[in-house]
Design a protein around this motif. Structure first.
Motif, mmCIF file in Angstrom:
data_model
loop_
_atom_site.group_PDB
_atom_site.id
_atom_site.type_symbol
_atom_site.label_atom_id
_atom_site.label_comp_id
_atom_site.label_asym_id
_atom_site.label_seq_id
_atom_site.Cartn_x
_atom_site.Cartn_y
_atom_site.Cartn_z
ATOM 1 N N TRP A 1 -47.720 -113.799 15.428
ATOM 2 C CA TRP A 1 -46.578 -112.923 15.685
ATOM 3 C C TRP A 1 -46.611 -112.415 17.119
ATOM 4 C CZ3 TRP A 1 -46.991 -107.798 17.035
ATOM 5 C CH2 TRP A 1 -48.241 -107.192 16.835
ATOM 6 N N SER B 1 -45.354 -115.165 19.207
ATOM 7 C CA SER B 1 -43.887 -115.227 19.104
ATOM 8 C C SER B 1 -43.219 -114.226 20.033
ATOM 9 C CB SER B 1 -43.441 -114.968 17.673
ATOM 10 O OG SER B 1 -43.828 -116.022 16.839
ATOM 11 N N CYS C 1 -38.332 -117.218 16.777
ATOM 12 C CA CYS C 1 -38.396 -117.400 15.318
ATOM 13 C C CYS C 1 -38.928 -118.780 14.955
ATOM 14 C CB CYS C 1 -37.018 -117.191 14.704
ATOM 15 S SG CYS C 1 -36.461 -115.476 14.784
#
Length: 165
Positions: free
Chosen positions: A101, A104, A143
């Protein structure tokens, strides 16, 4: 048995080729704004995995090829790829220790900065864009990053490609 350099480069070239095909795949007009920057994502991944094999000259040539393929103003994609490639080379040791994450979020910042450069080049070319919808590909790319990284990690393990230090 470790793969030879030629097979590693063939794999990288094939993944970049598939990414460029995905970048030009026709979509309906209302969905084009949500298209992730696949070529940029693939370049980010391979620069993080093989930083010593990365070349700004090859990123320049890839960007020029992408400009010709997409029909963008000449220099837009090379500028984006070189800037993102440089930032990836400067930060790959740190980013390798991030959770997915966090990666990302970092990809979101990289692609958003590339999109800002593209917006600037488009504005110099005379194209007007209003609002912040030009940043939607950055959100879509962030995403897609965990899935793309997971698939490429599996592909890298299958072909026994080790990370460079």
């Amino acid at each position: 048995m470790l793969p030879d350099r030629a097979s590693v480069y063939i794999l990288v070239v094939l993944t970049v080729f598939v990414a460029m095909l995905l970048d030009v795949y026709p979509l309906a007009l209302e969905y084009r704004i949500f298209r992730p920057q696949f070529t940029l994502l693939v370049v980010i991944y391979w620069v993080y995995i093989l930083p010593q094999s990365s070349s700004m000259a090859l990123l320049l040539l890839l960007g020029l090829l992408q400009d010709v393929t997409v029909g963008a103003p000449l220099g837009q994609h090379p500028l984006m790829l070189i800037m993102v490639g440089y930032l990836c080379l400067r930060s790959y040791r740190r980013v390798r220790h991030f959770a997915r994450w966090q990666e990302s979020l970092w990809v979101l910042l990289l692609v958003a900065s590339a999109q800002l450069l593209a917006y600037w080049v488009q504005a110099l070319h005379g194209r007007q864009m209003d609002g912040f919808e030009f940043l939607l590909p950055a959100v879509a790319s962030a995403c897609c990053w965990p899935l793309l990284a997971m698939v490429f990690d599996r592909l890298r393990r299958h072909y026994r490609i080790a990370r460079q230090v």
